[in-house]
Design a protein around this motif. Structure first.
Motif, PDB file in Angstrom:
ATOM      1  N   ALA A  31      -0.804  -1.579  -2.823  1.00  0.00           N
ATOM      2  CA  ALA A  31      -0.862  -0.806  -1.580  1.00  0.00           C
ATOM      3  C   ALA A  31      -2.303  -0.629  -1.127  1.00  0.00           C
ATOM      4  CB  ALA A  31      -0.186   0.547  -1.769  1.00  0.00           C
TER       5      ALA A  31
ATOM      6  N   GLN B 139      -3.809  -1.972   2.462  1.00  0.00           N
ATOM      7  CA  GLN B 139      -4.423  -1.009   3.376  1.00  0.00           C
ATOM      8  C   GLN B 139      -5.839  -1.422   3.744  1.00  0.00           C
ATOM      9  OE1 GLN B 139      -6.994   2.443   4.275  1.00  0.00           O
ATOM     10  NE2 GLN B 139      -6.938   1.450   2.297  1.00  0.00           N
TER      11      GLN B 139
ATOM     12  N   THR C   1       2.031   7.611   0.995  1.00  0.00           N
ATOM     13  CA  THR C   1       2.901   6.888   1.922  1.00  0.00           C
ATOM     14  C   THR C   1       2.836   7.492   3.318  1.00  0.00           C
ATOM     15  OG1 THR C   1       4.379   6.379   0.068  1.00  0.00           O
ATOM     16  CG2 THR C   1       5.252   6.056   2.293  1.00  0.00           C
TER      17      THR C   1
ATOM     18  N   LEU D 289      -0.171   6.144   5.057  1.00  0.00           N
ATOM     19  CA  LEU D 289       0.037   4.786   5.547  1.00  0.00           C
ATOM     20  C   LEU D 289       0.896   4.764   6.804  1.00  0.00           C
ATOM     21  CD1 LEU D 289       0.626   2.904   2.172  1.00  0.00           C
ATOM     22  CD2 LEU D 289      -1.367   2.711   3.672  1.00  0.00           C
TER      23      LEU D 289
ATOM     24  N   THR E 169      -0.152   3.222  10.336  1.00  0.00           N
ATOM     25  CA  THR E 169       0.675   2.243  11.041  1.00  0.00           C
ATOM     26  C   THR E 169       0.906   2.671  12.490  1.00  0.00           C
ATOM     27  OG1 THR E 169       1.795   1.729   8.958  1.00  0.00           O
ATOM     28  CG2 THR E 169       2.853   0.992  10.990  1.00  0.00           C
TER      29      THR E 169
ATOM     30  N   SER F  70      -5.968   6.910   6.840  1.00  0.00           N
ATOM     31  CA  SER F  70      -6.681   6.313   5.714  1.00  0.00           C
ATOM     32  C   SER F  70      -7.164   7.386   4.740  1.00  0.00           C
ATOM     33  CB  SER F  70      -7.866   5.495   6.230  1.00  0.00           C
ATOM     34  OG  SER F  70      -8.639   4.987   5.171  1.00  0.00           O
TER      35      SER F  70
ATOM     36  N   PHE G 121      -4.228   8.706   2.729  1.00  0.00           N
ATOM     37  CA  PHE G 121      -3.747   7.742   1.741  1.00  0.00           C
ATOM     38  C   PHE G 121      -4.646   7.664   0.511  1.00  0.00           C
ATOM     39  CE2 PHE G 121      -4.449   3.385   0.187  1.00  0.00           C
ATOM     40  CZ  PHE G 121      -3.216   3.129  -0.395  1.00  0.00           C
TER      41      PHE G 121
ATOM     42  N   LEU H 191       0.428  -3.323   7.236  1.00  0.00           N
ATOM     43  CA  LEU H 191       0.580  -1.908   6.917  1.00  0.00           C
ATOM     44  C   LEU H 191       2.029  -1.537   6.634  1.00  0.00           C
ATOM     45  CD1 LEU H 191      -1.953  -0.268   9.403  1.00  0.00           C
ATOM     46  CD2 LEU H 191      -2.040  -0.201   6.909  1.00  0.00           C
TER      47      LEU H 191
ATOM     48  N   ALA I 123       2.526  -2.350   3.203  1.00  0.00           N
ATOM     49  CA  ALA I 123       1.884  -1.339   2.353  1.00  0.00           C
ATOM     50  C   ALA I 123       2.745  -0.088   2.235  1.00  0.00           C
ATOM     51  CB  ALA I 123       0.509  -0.984   2.918  1.00  0.00           C
ATOM     52  N   VAL I 124       3.371   0.320   3.333  1.00  0.00           N
ATOM     53  CA  VAL I 124       4.262   1.493   3.308  1.00  0.00           C
ATOM     54  C   VAL I 124       5.415   1.261   2.330  1.00  0.00           C
ATOM     55  CG1 VAL I 124       5.908   2.847   4.653  1.00  0.00           C
ATOM     56  CG2 VAL I 124       3.680   2.283   5.630  1.00  0.00           C
TER      57      VAL I 124
ATOM     58  N   SER J 226       4.137   1.257  -1.304  1.00  0.00           N
ATOM     59  CA  SER J 226       3.787   2.619  -1.723  1.00  0.00           C
ATOM     60  C   SER J 226       5.027   3.465  -1.967  1.00  0.00           C
ATOM     61  CB  SER J 226       2.892   3.271  -0.668  1.00  0.00           C
ATOM     62  OG  SER J 226       2.514   4.576  -1.049  1.00  0.00           O
TER      63      SER J 226
END
Length: 518
Positions: free
Chosen positions: A293, A297, A355, A358, A362, A391, A394, A478, A481-482, A485
């Motif tokens: 993740a 990011q 999360t 993120l 997004t 950011s 996260f 992203l 990444a979500v 995570s």
């Protein structure tokens, strides 16, 4: 010495560690932005063109990123305090060599020395902070440390411009050397010795060499590929070196955790090879997914870093000063949000906090996709604040999960991993976004010119199209990444902390068990 002992054993110890580490990280974080502003001046002083003087930054980054994971592992082996404090000395020596440089090779050597010092500081900073704070305050501590990073990033450009105008380019370096000496003394007084006595370790030289070869070749590939072309022999050669080095590194690391019998002064001694990266750490789902993740990011962050200046200066027509004030919103918001996010990660699941950050990022990227030439500045700044806030939310929670997923004996490795993933992923994002942007913007400008649009109108329109299309790709990154995570699994139980609630005093769930020689 008695005074130092009282400080180290008192309840204020954790805060003294946080301040000492934070100031060291702040000073090294300033370096990138404070030096970049002087690159045009350095090019004139040393009589080289921009493509050559750029190596002042590249040499620093190669030394820092290439050695960060190795030096984090070294801290685990011989003591994080020792490596961290040595970093202050090495960085300070680099700050003295650089302004005394009369030739470009000497200047580059000074920057390499600085890069090695920064790697020592960054790689062991998180580990020292996590060791000093109870597991129940780990996120809060990392969030406050993140705020120091924000100060460093925000203060670099204005401080660099002030010093450059007042005392010349040399002042960007020698004015910081006394601070490194002060921080060294602070660390000497405040930090507890964490060296494990009686543990005989053998440094993994070949693993470190292979890792440095992979990272250096990969970063040079990303840096030079968009400029020279991906089919150039040099770029193909760098790609080959990167692949072979990575294979060699994985092979060496898979065999490095083995006892080695050595004869020392007639005595038989069993030493344990200390791998640069304990591959079995990745058996932990939490450690693997949190790092994944993190990588996704920072790839998206790299896109913002490279694209925003083009969009603001050439697309929107802002002056450099106006663009700088807009860009400073990203690190400034970290000062406020990161400590609060770290505190929240201690109160609820860090997975939920990370999360959520993120998701905010997004949403900000989706909003930035719609920003055009006529979008009000207030909307642009609001979206950038949301991106910076996401950011900052996260980071502390995700880093807390990474540090909590490893045993105490590997905190330096985890700390170095965070820094290495951040730098490599940002460099990857910059290279990918830069290449995509150049292709999209060039094709769109050609199309507009062919349809009769004037050059004055075609350029900003094509820049905006390139900016928006690349951000569309980063939205996909992203979203991935979500998902990663959200699926990473629960945090290790805080009750796993040992005496005094220190993180990692016993082995967290999912982490590799400690191994001893024999």
């Amino acid at each position: 010495m008695a005074f130092a002992q009282r400080i180290r054993s008192g309840s204020r110890y954790k805060w003294l560690v946080l301040v000492t580490v934070g100031l060291g990280i702040l000073t090294s974080t300033v370096d990138g932005s404070i030096t970049n502003i002087a690159l045009p001046e350095l090019g004139r002083v040393f009589g080289v063109d921009p493509s050559i003087i750029l190596w002042v930054s590249v040499a620093y980054l190669l030394a820092s990123i290439g050695l960060m994971l190795t030096l984090g592992s070294l801290g685990d082996a011989i003591g994080r305090k020792q490596v961290f404090l040595t970093g202050f000395l090495v960085f300070g020596i680099g700050l003295i060599i650089t302004p005394l440089s009369t030739t470009l090779p000497m200047l580059l050597f000074g920057r390499v020395v600085q890069g090695i010092g920064q790697a020592m500081i960054i790689a062991n900073g998180n580990a020292l902070v996590v060791s000093a704070f109870p597991a129940t305050e780990r996120g809060r501590a990392l969030g406050m440390e993140n705020a120091f990073v924000g100060v460093g990033l925000a203060s670099g450009p204005p401080l660099g411009g002030f010093l450059l105008d007042l005392w010349g380019w040399q002042s960007l370096f020698y004015t910081r050397a006394p601070f490194m000496a002060v921080f060294f003394v602070m660390g000497l007084l405040f930090l507890q010795n964490d060296r494990q006595e009686g543990r005989h370790m053998r440094f993994d030289f070949f693993g470190a060499l292979a890792l440095f070869g992979f990272i250096s070749a990969f970063l040079l590939l990303l840096n030079r590929g968009p400029r020279l072309g991906w089919t150039e022999p040099l770029i193909i050669g760098l790609g080959t070196i990167a692949v072979l080095s990575l294979i060699g590194f994985l092979y060496v690391e898979s065999r490095s955790r083995m006892p080695v019998l050595e004869i020392h002064r007639g005595a038989r001694m069993l030493r344990e090879r200390m791998p640069v990266l304990e591959l079995s750490l990745f058996r932990s789902r939490l450690f693997s997914t949190a790092n994944a993740a993190n990588a996704l990011q920072f790839i998206s962050q790299g896109a913002i870093i490279i694209l925003l200046p083009f969009f603001l200066l050439d697309g929107r027509g802002f002056t450099a000063s106006q663009a700088g004030l807009i860009l400073i919103t990203l690190p400034v918001v970290r000062l406020v949000i990161a400590p609060v996010a770290g505190w929240a990660a201690d109160k609820v699941s860090s997975r939920i906090v990370a999360t959520a950050g993120l998701i905010v990022m997004t949403g900000a990227y989706m909003g930035l996709r719609g920003v055009g030439i006529d979008t009000p500045v207030a909307i642009l700044i609001t979206l950038l604040l949301a991106e910076g806030a996401g950011s900052s939310i996260f980071g502390p929670g995700n880093n807390s999960a990474i540090m909590g997923a490893v045993p105490q004996s590997h905190l330096g490795t985890a700390s170095g991993m965070i820094g290495t993933v951040r730098q490599i992923s940002q460099a990857t994002g910059i290279a990918v976004a830069g290449t995509l942007y150049a292709v999209i913007q060039g094709n769109e400008e050609s199309r507009l010119l062919a349809s009769g649009v004037s050059t004055a109108e075609a350029l900003p329109q094509s820049i905006t199209t390139g900016f928006q299309d690349v951000l569309t790709v980063m939205v996909v990154t992203l979203v991935a990444a979500v998902i990663v995570s959200a699926l990473r699994g629960p945090d290790p139980p805080q009750s796993a902390a040992g005496p005094r609630g220190r993180a990692g005093a016993t082995e967290p769930q999912g982490a590799v068990p400690r191994q001893t020689a024999g």
